[in-house]
Design a protein around this motif. Structure first.
Motif, PDB file in Angstrom:
ATOM      1  N   GLY A 316       0.813  -1.199   0.000  1.00 42.45           N
ATOM      2  CA  GLY A 316       0.000   0.000   0.000  1.00 42.45           C
ATOM      3  C   GLY A 316       0.850   1.254   0.000  1.00 42.45           C
ATOM      4  N   SER A 317       0.304   2.339  -0.528  1.00 42.48           N
ATOM      5  CA  SER A 317       1.036   3.594  -0.564  1.00 42.48           C
ATOM      6  C   SER A 317       0.070   4.764  -0.475  1.00 42.48           C
ATOM      7  CB  SER A 317       1.870   3.704  -1.845  1.00 42.48           C
ATOM      8  OG  SER A 317       1.027   3.786  -2.981  1.00 42.48           O
ATOM      9  N   TYR A 318       0.595   5.863   0.048  1.00 39.62           N
ATOM     10  CA  TYR A 318      -0.140   7.128   0.098  1.00 39.62           C
ATOM     11  C   TYR A 318       0.798   8.219  -0.390  1.00 39.62           C
ATOM     12  CZ  TYR A 318      -1.870  11.535   1.948  1.00 39.62           C
ATOM     13  OH  TYR A 318      -2.266  12.840   2.076  1.00 39.62           O
ATOM     14  N   LEU A 319       0.300   9.069  -1.274  1.00 37.06           N
ATOM     15  CA  LEU A 319       1.117  10.128  -1.848  1.00 37.06           C
ATOM     16  C   LEU A 319       0.304  11.413  -1.910  1.00 37.06           C
ATOM     17  CD1 LEU A 319       3.843  10.824  -3.198  1.00 37.06           C
ATOM     18  CD2 LEU A 319       2.781  10.288  -5.396  1.00 37.06           C
ATOM     19  N   ALA A 320       0.864  12.493  -1.360  1.00 35.06           N
ATOM     20  CA  ALA A 320       0.234  13.815  -1.394  1.00 35.06           C
ATOM     21  C   ALA A 320       1.075  14.747  -2.248  1.00 35.06           C
ATOM     22  CB  ALA A 320       0.086  14.371   0.017  1.00 35.06           C
ATOM     23  N   ASN A 321       0.397  15.622  -2.993  1.00 38.84           N
ATOM     24  CA  ASN A 321       1.090  16.541  -3.891  1.00 38.84           C
ATOM     25  C   ASN A 321       0.453  17.915  -3.815  1.00 38.84           C
ATOM     26  OD1 ASN A 321       0.792  17.805  -6.882  1.00 38.84           O
ATOM     27  ND2 ASN A 321       2.857  17.020  -6.573  1.00 38.84           N
ATOM     28  N   ASP A 322       1.290  18.938  -3.820  1.00 36.25           N
ATOM     29  CA  ASP A 322       0.828  20.325  -3.866  1.00 36.25           C
ATOM     30  C   ASP A 322       1.710  21.063  -4.873  1.00 36.25           C
ATOM     31  OD1 ASP A 322       0.637  23.185  -3.292  1.00 36.25           O
ATOM     32  OD2 ASP A 322      -0.524  22.605  -1.539  1.00 36.25           O
ATOM     33  N   THR A 323       1.092  21.532  -5.959  1.00 31.17           N
ATOM     34  CA  THR A 323       1.838  22.175  -7.038  1.00 31.17           C
ATOM     35  C   THR A 323       1.271  23.563  -7.310  1.00 31.17           C
ATOM     36  OG1 THR A 323       2.281  20.044  -8.084  1.00 31.17           O
ATOM     37  CG2 THR A 323       2.588  21.998  -9.433  1.00 31.17           C
ATOM     38  N   ARG A 324       2.172  24.511  -7.477  1.00 26.50           N
ATOM     39  CA  ARG A 324       1.790  25.878  -7.822  1.00 26.50           C
ATOM     40  C   ARG A 324       2.584  26.285  -9.059  1.00 26.50           C
ATOM     41  NH1 ARG A 324       3.444  31.240  -6.994  1.00 26.50           N
ATOM     42  NH2 ARG A 324       1.759  32.702  -6.430  1.00 26.50           N
TER      43      ARG A 324
END
Length: 882
Positions: A316-324
Motif C-alpha cells: 500500500g502507498s499514500y502520496l500527497a502533492n501540492d503544485t503551484r
C-alpha cells in the motif's frame, strides 16, 4: 453405537490421510544456456536431502522440468548437462511453500582454469516474454539514483518530461520485486531508489487484463505500454538506506529532498518527500515541453510492502502533492480551412494554477493454497485545483491579414475531482502444467465538479460583445468491468484459451451556464444554448477463444471472437432518448519464431472496434465556449481498426549488443473525424462524422553496442511514422498527411576513475500536407549531454541542452542553449556528504518553445521558464545493510 465408532475411526483415518497428502509439494522450472539461450533437453536433475537422492528427472524437449509429491523438508536441486557448469540450488517445501517455481535457470559454459569455474552473467538476456538487464555489467558512481543506471541501459531513454521509453515503447509503471513502488509511478522510483541495490531490471508488457481489455497482454516487442521490474540484490534486502538534502540559491530558489527505506526481507517501508521551485535537469533530446512555466512542487508519501507471509501479502502507498505554477505564454495557431478561409489566432496568457491531490493505492494478496491467489486492489484519488487566467486573443484571416476579432478576458475556476475504485482478482492454477483460470472484477466511481467565472470582451469590426457568465458543471461516472480467462493445455504442444468480458458504464452529466443579471447582481439567468443535462448507459461484452501451438521454434496463435456494444442515452434538457447497438468480430493471429542465438521474430494481426462516447452521439450542442462549439452526431457508425504488427529482437550472447526493429500499420473503417465549420464571428462549430481513409504506419529501429570493455556504449534509435487523417473543413474533404522521422544517437563514456561523459543528439524532420494545399515542413533537433571529471573527492563539469526548430518565428526563440556548470565535493566517512554549487541556465535563456501539428491546425508556443540562478546544496546519503 458400533456404527458411530467405525465412522469415527474412518474419519480419523481420512483426516490423517488428508493431512499426510497435504504434507507434500512440487518444484518446477525451465533450463536454458547463456550462450545461445537454447532450451536444454535431457538435462539430468536430482533432488537430494542429506546427500541422498530422493528423486531424479530429465528435462523435456522444451527444457522444462517438474517433480511433485516431495515431502516437506529442506532439499538441494542438482542440475548437470554436458559442457555446462553444474548448478546446485537449495529449496524448502513447507506449508507456506508447497509449489516452488524456479523460473528460468541459466547454465553457463564450464571453463576450467586451475580447477576453478569462471562464470560471468551476460549483460542482456532475451527470454520468451522478458528482456532482462544484469546491472552488475553497467557500473554507476557511488550513491547514483536509479535514473543514472537506466540511462546506461541499451534501448532505454528518459525524456525531458520524466517519461521512460524502451525501444520506443512507453514505460507506464515501475515495480520492485514484482510489486508497485508507490502506485508504480516511474518518477518516484527514478528519484528515490539507489542504483546500487539493483540486481536485474526486467522489461515486459504491462498486464492489460487488469483494465478489462480483451485478449492476453501483447508480446514484449509489440507496440504497447511496458513495465520495468526492479529485482533487488540478495544482500540489499535487509537494512536501512536513504538520503536527505537541501539547497538554496539566488532568485529565492530552493529545493529539499529526502527518503528513508527500511527493508527486512519481504518487508519494505519507504518514506519520501521533496519540495522546491527549481527546474529539473534536461535529460533527453526531445523539445522542452510547453506550459511548464515556473513551478513550485511539494510531495510526500509512504509505501509499505510485506510479503513475508506466503498466505497473506500486503502492499500500500499514500502520496500527497501540492503544485503551484505561474504561467506566462504566447501562441500562434494556424487553423486550416480550404481556399482563403484559414485563420491565424494569436494568444497571450498569464495565469496561476494551484493543484492539490491525495492518492492511495493498496493491494492485498490472499493465497489459501499453492494454486489459488485472491487479490483486492483498492484505490482512492482526490484532486482540487484553482485556476486564474488572463488572456488576450486576436484572430485574422491568414492570407489577407484582415482582422476578424480581438478579445480580452479573465477566468477563475475551481475543480474538485474524486475517484474511488476496487479491483478484485482471482488466479487459480490447475493440476496440469499450464492450466489456469483468471477472473477480474473492477468497480469504479468518479465524481467531477467544476465552477468557472468568465468575463470576456470581444470586439468585431461593426460591434462588440460582452460575456459575463458562470459555468457550473457536474459529472459522475460509475463503471463495472469484468474479465474471465481460462487456459487449458491440449497435449504437450497446444494451449486453448477462452475469455469473456463484460463492462457497464453509466454517465450522469449536468452542464449549466448562467448569465450575469445586472438587476439582481447575481448569476441567475440560465443560458440554454450552453447548458445540457443527460444520462447515458453503455454495455459492452466480448467472447473470445484462441489456440496456441508450438512446432519446434515456431509458435502460432489463432483466435476469434465477438464483441457487442449497446448504449442508451436520455437527454433531460432536450427531452430526447435514443439507443444504439453494434456487433463486431474479433480476429487474432500471431506467429513467433525463436531461432538460435537469442533472436525472436513476431508477426501479429488483430481487428478491434473503437468505443464511441456518448458525447459524440448526443443530438444536441455540448459546449461551454461561445467561440468553440461542439455538437454530437447520433448517426455515427462504430469505427473498426485492423492492425498489423511485426517485431524482431536480437541479443548477441555475452555482449551488450542489442538490435530491435518493430513495425506497425493500421487501417480504420468508419473512422470518426471532425467536421469543422468556420462561423462568421470567427468561432468554430465542430461535429464528429464518419469518414473513410484513416491510415497509419510506423517503424522503429534500435541498435546498441559497447567498446573499451564496456566503458564506452552507443545507443542508436530511429523512428519513422506516417498517418493519414481525414477531416471536413467547411464541408469540404481536407485530409491531412503527416510524415515524421526522428532519431536519437547517444554515446556514454565512464571509466570509473575520472571521466563521466555523455552526449545525445536527436535530429528530426516533419512534413504535413493537406488536400487544400497547406504544407508545413521543419527540422528540429535537441542536443543534450554532460561532461564530468572526478579527482579524489572533487567533481566538476557542465551539463548542456540545445534546442533548434527551423519553423519557429524569431520572437519564439527557434534555437536556445542551456548550460549548467557544477562543482561537487564529497567528504565524511564513505564520502556520504556531498556539497555542490550549480549555476542553472548560465546564459539565462528563459525559454520553452515548441511546434505542434495536427490534422486541423499548426501551433507554435512559447512559455517563460525560470532562467538563470545559482544553487548551493548539501546531500547526505546513508546505508546500513545486514
Amino acid at each position: 453405537m458400533s456404527c458411530f465408532k467405525h465412522l469415527f475411526v474412518y474419519l480419523i483415518l481420512f483426516a490423517s490421510f488428508t493431512v499426510h497428502a497435504q504434507q507434500t509439494g512440487k518444484i518446477y522450472g525451465q533450463l536454458s544456456d547463456t550462450l545461445t539461450h537454447q532450451q536444454l533437453k535431457d538435462a539430468f536433475i536430482t533432488i537430494t536431502k542429506d546427500n541422498v537422492i530422493r528423486q531424479s528427472v530429465f528435462s523435456n524437449q522444451s527444457g522444462g522440468f517438474s517433480a511433485d509429491n516431495i515431502p516437506f523438508g529442506q532439499y538441494h536441486l542438482n542440475i548437470s548437462f554436458q559442457g555446462l557448469a553444474p548448478i546446485k540450488k537449495s529449496f524448502t517445501i513447507d506449508a507456506n511453500h508447497k509449489v516452488i517455481n524456479m523460473d528460468t535457470i541459466y547454465m553457463f559454459i564450464q571453463v576450467k582454469e586451475l580447477d576453478t569455474v569462471v562464470i560471468q552473467e551476460p549483460p542482456i538476456v532475451m527470454k520468451k516474454d522478458t528482456l532482462e538487464y544484469n546491472s552488475s555489467r553497467f557500473r554507476t558512481k557511488a550513491y547514483a539514483a536509479l535514473a543514472e543506471l537506466l540511462k546506461m541501459l541499451p534501448g532505454i531513454q528518459i525524456r525531458n518530461d520524466g517519461t521512460i521509453t524502451i525501444n520506443g515503447q512507453p514505460v507506464d509503471q515501475i515495480y520492485v520485486d514484482g510489486e508497485p513502488f508507490f502506485s508504480g509511478e516511474p518518477s518516484m522510483a527514478l528519484e528515490h531508489l539507489p542504483a546500487e541495490i539493483v540486481k536485474k531490471i526486467q522489461v515486459y508488457a504491462t498486464n492489460t487484463n487488469n483494465n478489462n481489455i480483451p485478449g492476453p497482454p501483447p508480446p514484449p516487442g509489440f507496440p504497447g505500454n511496458k513495465t520495468l521490474n526492479i529485482v533487488l540484490k540478495a544482500d540489499k534486502r535487509k537494512g536501512n538506506f536513504g538520503k536527505i538534502g537541501a539547497g538554496g540559491g539566488t532568485g529565492s530558489t530552493y529545493n529539499a529532498i529526502g527518503d528513508l527505506n527500511h527493508m527486512n526481507g519481504g518487508q519494505q517501508i519507504s518514506v519520501v518527500a521533496d519540495a522546491g521551485n527549481v527546474d529539473k535537469e534536461k535529460t533527453g533530446t526531445d523539445p522542452v515541453q510547453p506550459n511548464n512555466g515556473i513551478r513550485r512542487v511539494m510531495n510526500g508519501g509512504i509505501n509499505y510492502r510485506d510479503s513475508r507471509n506466503a498466505t497473506l501479502k500486503f502492499n500500500g502507498s499514500y502520496l500527497a502533492n501540492d503544485t503551484r505554477t505561474e504561467l506566462e505564454s504566447r501562441s500562434q495557431t494556424l487553423n486550416i480551412f480550404p481556399g482563403d478561409s484559414s485563420t491565424s489566432l494569436n494568444q497571450s496568457t498569464r495565469g496561476l494554477n494551484k493543484m492539490r491531490s491525495h492518492l492511495f493505492n493498496g493491494k492485498i494478496d490472499f493465497t489459501p493454497n499453492s494454486r489459488t491467489t485472491f487479490s483486492i486492489i483498492p484505490m482512492l484519488n482526490v484532486q482540487n485545483s484553482d485556476n486564474t487566467t488572463i488572456q488576450q486573443s486576436t484572430q485574422h484571416y491568414a492570407n489577407s491579414g484582415a482582422q476578424i476579432y480581438q478579445s480580452s478576458g479573465t477566468s477563475n475556476s475551481n475543480s474538485n475531482n474524486s475517484m474511488i475504485s476496487s479491483n478484485f482478482q482471482l488466479n487459480h492454477t490447475g493440476k496440469k502444467m499450464g492450466e489456469m483460470l483468471m477472473a477480474n472484477l473492477n468497480i469504479r466511481n468518479v465524481e467531477n465538479k467544476r465552477s468557472a467565472q468568465n468575463e470576456t470582451v470581444t470586439e468585431y469590426s461593426a460591434y462588440s460583445k460582452n460575456i459575463h457568465q458562470l459555468s457550473d458543471n457536474k459529472s459522475g461516472n460509475f463503471n463495472v468491468g469484468s474479465n474471465v480467462m481460462y487456459t487449458k493445455p491440449l497435449g504437450e504442444k497446444y494451449n486453448f484459451t477462452a475469455q469473456g468480458t463484460y463492462g457497464f458504464n453509466k454517465d450522469n452529466n449536468l452542464y449549466n451556464t448562467y448569465k450575469f443579471n445586472d438587476a439582481s447582481g447575481h448569476y441567475d439567468q440560465l443560458d440554454s444554448t450552453q447548458s445540457n443535462n443527460f444520462i447515458s448507459n453503455y454495455h459492452s461484452g466480448t467472447a473470445q477463444a484462441s489456440i496456441r501451438g508450438q512446432a519446434g521454434k515456431l509458435n502460432i496463435t489463432l483466435g476469434a471472437g465477438l464483441q457487442g456494444d449497446w448504449l442508451t442515452a436520455d437527454n433531460k434538457t432536450e427531452h430526447t432518448r435514443f439507443s444504439r447497438s453494434f456487433i463486431n468480430l474479433l480476429p487474432q493471429a500471431m506467429v513467433s519464431i525463436s531461432p538460435k542465438n537469442g533472436k525472436m521474430l513476431m508477426v501479429g494481426y488483430n481487428g478491434r472496434p473503437m468505443t464511441i462516447s456518448i458525447q459524440q452521439l448526443q443530438p444536441v450542442t455540448v459546449t461551454s465556449d461561445s467561440l468553440f462549439i461542439q455538437e454530437g452526431n447520433p448517426d455515427l457508425k462504430q469505427p473498426y481498426t485492423h492492425t498489423l504488427n511485426m517485431s524482431f529482437n536480437a541479443v548477441k550472447p555475452g555482449s551488450m549488443q542489442l538490435f530491435t526493429i518493430s513495425m506497425g500499420a493500421s487501417i480504420t473503417e468508419h473512422s470518426i473525424a471532425q467536421s469543422t465549420t468556420l462561423l462568421d464571428n470567427g468561432g468554430q462549430l465542430s461535429k464528429p462524422v464518419n469518414l473513410e481513409g484513416a491510415q497509419s504506419a510506423n517503424i522503429t529501429l534500435n541498435y546498441s553496442t559497447s567498446a573499451l570493455k564496456g566503458k564506452l556504449t552507443f545507443n542508436m534509435i530511429g523512428a519513422t511514422a506516417y498517418s493519414k487523417i481525414p477531416v471536413l473543413s467547411n464541408g469540404i474533404r481536407n485530409d491531412s498527411r503527416t510524415f515524421t522521422t526522428n532519431s536519437d544517437l547517444t554515446c556514454t563514456y565512464n571509466n570509473q576513475k575520472g571521466w563521466d561523459v555523455s552526449l545525445s543528439v536527436g535530429p528530426g524532420y516533419n512534413i504535413m500536407t493537406t488536400s487544400s494545399g497547406v504544407r508545413t515542413k521543419y527540422f528540429q533537433t535537441g542536443i543534450t549531454g554532460k561532461s564530468l571529471y572526478s579527482w579524489k573527492n572533487l567533481e566538476s563539469g557542465v551539463s548542456w541542452y540545445y534546442n533548434f526548430n527551423s519553423s519557429l518565428p524569431p520572437d519564439y526563440q527557434p534555437d536556445f542553449p542551456i548550460l549548467s556548470p557544477v562543482i561537487r565535493y564529497r567528504f565524511l566517512k564513505n564520502k556520504a556528504l556531498q556539497a555542490s554549487v550549480t549555476c542553472v541556465d548560465l546564459l539565462n535563456q528563459q525559454s520553452g518553445a515548441s511546434r505542434s501539428v495536427s490534422a486541423t491546425d499548426v501551433s507554435d508556443s512559447w512559455t517563460r521558464t525560470r532562467g538563470r540562478y545559482l544553487l548551493f546544496s548539501l546531500m547526505f546519503n546513508f546505508k546500513h545493510f545486514k
